[in-house]
Design an enzyme around this catalytic site. Structure first.
Site, PDB file in Angstrom:
ATOM      1  N   ARG A 195      35.393  17.468 -46.621  1.00  6.69           N
ATOM      2  CA  ARG A 195      34.432  17.218 -45.531  1.00  6.69           C
ATOM      3  C   ARG A 195      33.504  16.041 -45.814  1.00  6.69           C
ATOM      4  O   ARG A 195      32.541  15.808 -45.107  1.00  6.69           O
ATOM      5  CB  ARG A 195      33.638  18.500 -45.254  1.00  6.69           C
ATOM      6  CG  ARG A 195      34.493  19.594 -44.613  1.00  6.69           C
ATOM      7  CD  ARG A 195      34.003  20.991 -44.889  1.00  6.69           C
ATOM      8  NE  ARG A 195      34.886  21.975 -44.248  1.00  6.69           N
ATOM      9  CZ  ARG A 195      36.052  22.364 -44.766  1.00  6.69           C
ATOM     10  NH1 ARG A 195      36.482  21.853 -45.941  1.00  6.69           N
ATOM     11  NH2 ARG A 195      36.815  23.228 -44.137  1.00  6.69           N
ATOM     12  N   HIS A 255      22.749  32.911 -55.088  1.00  2.99           N
ATOM     13  CA  HIS A 255      21.850  31.774 -54.849  1.00  2.99           C
ATOM     14  C   HIS A 255      22.307  30.929 -53.650  1.00  2.99           C
ATOM     15  O   HIS A 255      21.489  30.443 -52.868  1.00  2.99           O
ATOM     16  CB  HIS A 255      21.790  30.902 -56.115  1.00  2.99           C
ATOM     17  CG  HIS A 255      20.614  29.974 -56.128  1.00  2.99           C
ATOM     18  ND1 HIS A 255      20.720  28.665 -56.521  1.00  2.99           N
ATOM     19  CD2 HIS A 255      19.309  30.174 -55.797  1.00  2.99           C
ATOM     20  CE1 HIS A 255      19.534  28.088 -56.415  1.00  2.99           C
ATOM     21  NE2 HIS A 255      18.657  28.977 -55.992  1.00  2.99           N
ATOM     22  N   VAL A 294      25.873  22.174 -50.314  1.00  4.97           N
ATOM     23  CA  VAL A 294      25.588  23.456 -50.969  1.00  4.97           C
ATOM     24  C   VAL A 294      26.942  24.119 -51.220  1.00  4.97           C
ATOM     25  O   VAL A 294      27.663  24.440 -50.272  1.00  4.97           O
ATOM     26  CB  VAL A 294      24.699  24.352 -50.086  1.00  4.97           C
ATOM     27  CG1 VAL A 294      24.274  25.594 -50.846  1.00  4.97           C
ATOM     28  CG2 VAL A 294      23.459  23.585 -49.610  1.00  4.97           C
ATOM     29  N   ILE A 295      27.271  24.271 -52.510  1.00  6.19           N
ATOM     30  CA  ILE A 295      28.601  24.775 -52.882  1.00  6.19           C
ATOM     31  C   ILE A 295      28.451  26.138 -53.548  1.00  6.19           C
ATOM     32  O   ILE A 295      27.692  26.282 -54.520  1.00  6.19           O
ATOM     33  CB  ILE A 295      29.310  23.793 -53.834  1.00  6.19           C
ATOM     34  CG1 ILE A 295      29.426  22.411 -53.185  1.00  6.19           C
ATOM     35  CG2 ILE A 295      30.695  24.331 -54.225  1.00  6.19           C
ATOM     36  CD1 ILE A 295      30.009  21.341 -54.089  1.00  6.19           C
TER      37      ILE A 295
HETATM   38  N1  LIG Z   1      23.312  24.866 -56.100  1.00  9.35           N
HETATM   39  C1  LIG Z   1      22.910  23.876 -55.213  1.00  9.35           C
HETATM   40  C2  LIG Z   1      21.587  23.475 -55.097  1.00  9.35           C
HETATM   41  N2  LIG Z   1      20.649  24.060 -55.880  1.00  9.35           N
HETATM   42  C3  LIG Z   1      19.362  23.431 -56.137  1.00  9.35           C
HETATM   43  C4  LIG Z   1      18.333  23.728 -55.044  1.00  9.35           C
HETATM   44  O1  LIG Z   1      18.611  22.989 -53.865  1.00  9.35           O
HETATM   45  C5  LIG Z   1      16.940  23.326 -55.547  1.00  9.35           C
HETATM   46  O2  LIG Z   1      16.924  21.931 -55.805  1.00  9.35           O
HETATM   47  C6  LIG Z   1      16.559  24.076 -56.805  1.00  9.35           C
HETATM   48  O3  LIG Z   1      16.672  25.461 -56.551  1.00  9.35           O
HETATM   49  C7  LIG Z   1      15.120  23.748 -57.259  1.00  9.35           C
HETATM   50  O4  LIG Z   1      14.198  24.065 -56.268  1.00  9.35           O
HETATM   51  N3  LIG Z   1      21.219  22.531 -54.217  1.00  9.35           N
HETATM   52  C8  LIG Z   1      22.163  21.924 -53.399  1.00  9.35           C
HETATM   53  O5  LIG Z   1      21.827  21.046 -52.606  1.00  9.35           O
HETATM   54  N4  LIG Z   1      23.475  22.320 -53.491  1.00  9.35           N
HETATM   55  C9  LIG Z   1      23.883  23.275 -54.368  1.00  9.35           C
HETATM   56  O6  LIG Z   1      25.096  23.607 -54.422  1.00  9.35           O
HETATM   57  C1  LIG Z   2      24.302  26.967 -54.172  1.00  9.17           C
HETATM   58  C2  LIG Z   2      23.956  27.264 -55.560  1.00  9.17           C
HETATM   59  O1  LIG Z   2      22.824  27.427 -55.931  1.00  9.17           O
HETATM   60  C3  LIG Z   2      25.084  27.487 -56.513  1.00  9.17           C
HETATM   61  O2  LIG Z   2      25.898  26.333 -56.527  1.00  9.17           O
HETATM   62  C4  LIG Z   2      24.574  27.750 -57.912  1.00  9.17           C
HETATM   63  O3  LIG Z   2      25.674  28.259 -58.648  1.00  9.17           O
HETATM   64  P1  LIG Z   2      25.529  29.723 -59.303  1.00  9.17           P
HETATM   65  O4  LIG Z   2      25.430  30.706 -58.159  1.00  9.17           O
HETATM   66  O5  LIG Z   2      26.817  29.924 -60.117  1.00  9.17           O
HETATM   67  O6  LIG Z   2      24.284  29.715 -60.167  1.00  9.17           O
END
Ligand SMILES: Nc1c(NC[C@H](O)[C@H](O)[C@H](O)CO)[nH]c(=O)[nH]c1=O
Ligand SMILES: CC(=O)[C@@H](O)COP(=O)(O)O
Length: 165
Positions: free
Chosen positions: A130, A91, A84-85
């Site tokens: 990491r 979000h 998760v970045i």
């Molecule tokens: N932004 C990241 C996500 N976003 C997607 C969500 O996990 C999910 O699949 C979506 O909201 C649909 O339900 N997921 C990650 O694993 N890492 C991210 O950085």
């Molecule tokens: C963890 C996330 O959902 C994120 O990477 C999505 O990027 P953003 O906040 O610019 O929509």
């Protein structure tokens, strides 16, 4: 004074079934986490036939996939992997926070180790560091924690009524 009893897990209880559940999002990073986890399990003697890998879209979906796997497979341990970045909106907080809280809840609810190899980082650079470069590999670390916890759980097994000494 009696010595304090100490219990810890080892890395020799490797006959169990391990389920790796992967959030595919940011897969270029996550693929390295999976490689590190599988390498760690197999190099410690876990049979590849005892390793299942389940892919979910992202970290948000990991808890539901893990819950279903815990019910269906009843593994010795689960290894949760993802990345998760942080982006430009809140979000990140919701995805990372809910995922981690749910992993902890599932571990306790099913009394099964759920090792946390889900990166929650501020940048792609931090994620790459990491996932097998200068800050180690969180997939490897999660697999090691899973094996140690499997061993510890066995050593802490609540004796059934017939086992009491
Ligand atoms: N932004 C990241 C996500 N976003 C997607 C969500 O996990 C999910 O699949 C979506 O909201 C649909 O339900 N997921 C990650 O694993 N890492 C991210 O950085
Ligand atoms: C963890 C996330 O959902 C994120 O990477 C999505 O990027 P953003 O906040 O610019 O929509």
């Amino acid at each position: 004074m009696q010595p304090i009893s100490q219990v810890e897990g080892s890395f020799v209880d490797v006959d169990g079934r391990y389920v790796i559940v992967v959030g595919r999002f940011n897969h270029h990073v996550v693929d390295s986490l999976v490689e590190g986890a599988v390498d760690s399990l197999t190099r410690h003697g876990v049979d590849e036939a005892n390793i299942d890998i389940i892919h979910a879209p992202g970290a948000w979906e990991l808890p539901l996939a893990i819950q279903r796997a815990l019910r269906a497979v009843q593994p010795e341990a689960v290894i949760a992997l993802g990345a998760v970045i942080r982006g430009g909106t809140p979000h990140f907080e919701h995805v990372a926070g809910e995922c981690n809280s749910a992993l902890s809840r599932l571990q306790l609810e099913f009394e099964t180790p759920v090792a946390n190899g889900v990166l929650t980082v501020n940048s792609i650079e931090q994620a790459i560091e990491r996932a097998g470069t200068k800050a180690g590999n969180k997939g490897t670390e999660a697999a090691m924690a899973a094996m140690e916890m499997v061993s510890l759980m066995r050593r802490l097994e609540a004796p059934s009524s017939g086992d009491e000494q």
